[in-house]
Design a protein around this motif. Structure first.
Motif, PDB file in Angstrom:
ATOM      1  N   GLU A 186     -15.659-133.073  50.269  1.00 24.79           N
ATOM      2  CA  GLU A 186     -16.638-132.436  51.266  1.00 24.79           C
ATOM      3  C   GLU A 186     -15.913-131.567  52.293  1.00 24.79           C
ATOM      4  O   GLU A 186     -16.742-130.490  52.644  1.00 24.79           O
ATOM      5  N   VAL A 187     -14.855-131.682  52.598  1.00 31.33           N
ATOM      6  CA  VAL A 187     -14.227-130.666  53.345  1.00 31.33           C
ATOM      7  C   VAL A 187     -14.188-129.490  52.901  1.00 31.33           C
ATOM      8  O   VAL A 187     -14.444-128.306  53.306  1.00 31.33           O
ATOM      9  N   ALA A 190     -17.209-127.663  52.970  1.00 28.85           N
ATOM     10  CA  ALA A 190     -17.767-127.233  53.918  1.00 28.85           C
ATOM     11  C   ALA A 190     -16.868-125.877  54.664  1.00 28.85           C
ATOM     12  O   ALA A 190     -17.574-125.043  54.827  1.00 28.85           O
ATOM     13  N   LEU A 191     -15.644-125.997  54.188  1.00 29.18           N
ATOM     14  CA  LEU A 191     -14.586-125.018  54.446  1.00 29.18           C
ATOM     15  C   LEU A 191     -14.976-123.589  53.952  1.00 29.18           C
ATOM     16  O   LEU A 191     -15.004-122.371  54.219  1.00 29.18           O
ATOM     17  N   ASP A 192     -15.466-123.984  52.635  1.00 35.07           N
ATOM     18  CA  ASP A 192     -15.947-122.639  51.725  1.00 35.07           C
ATOM     19  C   ASP A 192     -16.996-121.875  52.390  1.00 35.07           C
ATOM     20  O   ASP A 192     -17.252-120.566  51.986  1.00 35.07           O
ATOM     21  N   LYS A 193     -17.818-122.344  53.245  1.00 32.05           N
ATOM     22  CA  LYS A 193     -18.709-121.844  53.840  1.00 32.05           C
ATOM     23  C   LYS A 193     -18.484-120.936  55.260  1.00 32.05           C
ATOM     24  O   LYS A 193     -19.599-120.479  55.677  1.00 32.05           O
ATOM     25  N   ALA A 207     -18.499-132.720  60.344  1.00 30.49           N
ATOM     26  CA  ALA A 207     -18.752-134.062  61.035  1.00 30.49           C
ATOM     27  C   ALA A 207     -19.846-135.084  59.989  1.00 30.49           C
ATOM     28  O   ALA A 207     -19.632-136.121  59.988  1.00 30.49           O
ATOM     29  N   SER A 208     -21.041-134.288  59.625  1.00 24.34           N
ATOM     30  CA  SER A 208     -22.015-135.036  58.784  1.00 24.34           C
ATOM     31  C   SER A 208     -21.473-135.495  57.323  1.00 24.34           C
ATOM     32  O   SER A 208     -21.750-136.652  57.028  1.00 24.34           O
ATOM     33  N   THR A 209     -20.755-134.724  56.655  1.00 25.99           N
ATOM     34  CA  THR A 209     -20.489-135.230  55.301  1.00 25.99           C
ATOM     35  C   THR A 209     -19.189-135.674  55.025  1.00 25.99           C
ATOM     36  O   THR A 209     -19.103-136.505  54.203  1.00 25.99           O
ATOM     37  N   ALA A 210     -18.208-135.139  55.925  1.00 29.66           N
ATOM     38  CA  ALA A 210     -16.888-135.742  55.746  1.00 29.66           C
ATOM     39  C   ALA A 210     -16.572-136.954  56.881  1.00 29.66           C
ATOM     40  O   ALA A 210     -15.375-137.234  56.833  1.00 29.66           O
ATOM     41  N   GLY A 211     -17.402-137.078  57.781  1.00 23.54           N
ATOM     42  CA  GLY A 211     -17.051-137.803  58.919  1.00 23.54           C
ATOM     43  C   GLY A 211     -15.774-137.459  59.627  1.00 23.54           C
ATOM     44  O   GLY A 211     -15.106-138.241  60.306  1.00 23.54           O
TER      45      GLY A 211
END
Lengths: 441, 441
Positions: A186-187, A190-193, A207-211
């Motif tokens: 998940e991290v 996200a960082l890829d974007k 926050a939403s996908t990786a908490g």
């Protein structure tokens, strides 16, 4: 009787023809790639375009499965057209592991097919140009991947480019120190974007996908935003992964890569450590890299790759680690065109031998052969025609020289060589014509 | 839990992989072909592997139609994999006739697919290597087809070969004088079997399918059996076609071809007129040729082609005459292997740089880079290992040189270069290593 019906000559949607002016620089690029790959000991292989469907499915993503060209062959077998050159390499390495011996270094330049949505400007057939070293885990291969790309881009004619290197273990080390190891997918996603969506949206996704808490997301974004020279980046990253064995080892590995690239004489100005590069969420496990052209960063990476632990796990129990990268042929050619590194010639020959004295064909043939023997590509116009029409043809095709002789010149043992770009023209003896043409090119 | 199931790594029946030792000479052959084609002004093109089915069907024979790999694509279109490079050339020439301009000279080297019966030892995927000149009818292109094949075989390394030339109009002229013009297809089909079946069976077929009398069949067999030097054959044929305008013109054309080939400096010992060559019953209309290797005639023609009146009649009303030939890549490679013209090296690099002092990686990298900069392909073994194991690897892969240095040598600024075939070995300074390696290759 009705007129004969013609079948409309056309290509399938998403496919394209390569006419000479496009194909000439393509072939030159691929020849350069072959030359550089070979100079490092990578050997060519080729594999069938068609494979058993079960070889192809399940290895790529759901997306590549959907895009597969698949059908039943004449024997009722389920078959598909390869969608990349990595799956065939994996199948090949598993099938011949015994004979090949390790390390196995191969390059493979060949078309692949994907039934993509063409609205994204993608083609359904395109050439991949890969090199890989299978069976090794040492840093020497990491260094070599950087060097090959460095040499290749220089050989193609690019001076200003940046090879962005990262190590998957650095981020994993940070995740360990943050207690987010089980959220790595998940991290990474996200960082890829980050480049596309910006920090705020990525923070929300973290926050939403990786908490991730605010503090955790902050560290992750701080990490991904580190910039500077390779040394500066490594110095900034080291404390973020301190305490994670994997993270510290990965930072050490990146230092070794930089040192090796420098020892081989490559310019370290062209190499950056970029913590934001992830690539291939499930596939790569060590070094990863992307390459951008400093003058055209917007076209994206023109050479990408990384290190993987297990190439062929679907086909063999033998662990086959490796490392490799792929050249972005279409992007590189687009960039070469944009930067004026390719001409628009429609002929690979240097000179047009103008043929206008019909009964002197033997003399023209001899003249053209003498040019070729000296390494000057020479097309003999195939029919006796007026000189003007042939010079127009020479201009349109992009010949650099026109070689002109009529009955009088042949009697005197002479010909005229004209430089088409400048109009400059010299008269030389037929015996001197090859050397004169060489000089004028 | 049960053990993970592996997918058996294998290729489809009728398909094959090309490992390095096979691919290295293949690439070299194709590079030679490209170099020779270019030197005559043929320009590269490429076209999609997949075409609309209607483009592909109806142009080849019933047999190629049956062998077509066909299916419906994601958009429900009927598509097929190309079975040769002539149909794509015809489609291409019809589609871009305006932009291309004539004459249009192209080469095309690419795979094609046919669902053949593999019991005949044929593969279902193979590479074709064609060159054609479209839009011309003059004798200069006839001559050039012979010259290209002549130069190409020499460049590949063959010395002893024979280009067998014929003209379709010669036989048609004979048929005119015999009153058998309306049976040309049957006659050609029968004569085409002469080498395989012998004169008696062909005589019987001529009687049964073409209704030839004993005297007519006798003349046809006399004609097909004419041998000797090109001059002798033309002298023997001329009276057989006397009175047929077409026959006489065709004999004259063959004389011009021979004169032109000689004028260009090619050896006429390698060119024969062979009246038995027909090729492509419905397609070729003028000059036709086949090429055999004098030391391996049994492998059949290694380069074949001819002149045609109408390339693209299915796709355009524009008459596009042309001439071209195709290199038999697989046959040539088999012959090269048989005649010892290819090695069995598994690496394209010349030298293996042995890596055994682990902490000297920078020195090894620098040494390998210096070799490459001098044009000596150099693979650095990717992991520090014992010298003996690396020399075994070098032998197995077929490297010609091993470059060896340890801590002591690096201290002294030296290395050892070993010629693997002879065991000969020299010690030189690191600065002199590239020049020494060049000398030893």
């Amino acid at each position: 009787m009705s007129k004969p019906q013609h079948i409309e000559p056309r290509t399938l949607k998403g496919f394209r023809d390569y006419p000479p002016e496009v194909m000439i620089p393509r072939e030159r690029l691929m020849e350069t790639a072959r030359r550089v790959y070979r100079s490092y000991g990578y050997a060519p292989i080729d594999t069938p375009a068609l494979e058993y469907l079960e070889i192809l499915t399940g290895k790529g993503s759901d997306e590549t499965d959907k895009q597969l060209y698949r059908f039943k062959d004449h024997g009722g077998r389920d078959v598909g057209l390869r969608f990349d050159l990595t799956v065939p390499l994996a199948r090949f390495a598993a099938q011949y592991a015994q004979q090949l011996g390790l390390p196995f270094k191969r390059y493979h330049i060949a078309p692949v097919w994907r039934g993509e949505n063409t609205q994204r400007g993608r083609y359904r057939e395109f050439v991949q140009c890969d090199f890989d070293t299978v069976g090794v885990t040492g840093v020497a291969s990491d260094i070599e991947m950087v060097l090959v790309i460095h040499d290749l881009l220089l050989a193609v004619g690019f001076e200003r480019f940046t090879i962005r290197v990262n190590h998957r273990g650095v981020l994993n080390g940070l995740l360990e120190t943050l207690g987010l190891s089980d959220r790595s997918t998940e991290v990474l996603r996200a960082l890829d974007k980050l480049t596309k969506m910006g920090a705020d949206k990525v923070r929300a996704e973290l926050a939403s996908t990786a908490g991730a808490s605010d503090e955790q997301a902050g560290k992750l974004l701080e990490f991904a935003a580190v910039t500077g020279s390779a040394d500066e980046v490594l110095t900034a990253i080291a404390p973020l992964v301190a305490g994670s064995e994997r993270g510290e080892a990965s930072v050490g590995r990146l230092r070794e890569v930089l040192a090796g690239v420098g020892a081989a004489g490559a310019s370290l100005d062209r190499v950056r450590i970029d913590p934001s590069i992830a690539r291939g969420l499930d596939y790569y496990t060590g070094l990863v890299l992307e390459t951008t052209l400093d003058d055209l960063p917007e076209i994206g990476s023109v050479a990408s790759g990384g290190r993987y632990d297990d190439l062929a796990g679907l086909y063999t129990k033998q662990a086959l680690p490796g490392i490799g990268a792929s050249l972005g042929v279409d992007r590189l050619l687009a960039a070469m065109e944009e930067l004026g590194l390719v001409g628009d010639s429609k002929t690979p020959a240097d000179a047009l031998v103008v043929y206008f004295a019909e009964d002197r064909l033997g003399d023209y043939l001899k003249l053209a052969a003498s040019l070729r023997a000296a390494g000057v590509g020479a097309e003999l116009y195939p029919e006796a025609k007026k000189v003007g029409a042939q010079l127009k043809y020479a201009d349109k095709k992009g010949f650099r020289l026109a070689v002109i002789a009529g009955p009088d010149e042949f009697e005197r043992g002479e010909c005229q060589i004209k430089v088409l770009a400048t109009g400059e023209s010299v008269t030389v003896s037929l015996a001197e014509a090859p050397a004169a043409a060489q000089r004028l090119l």
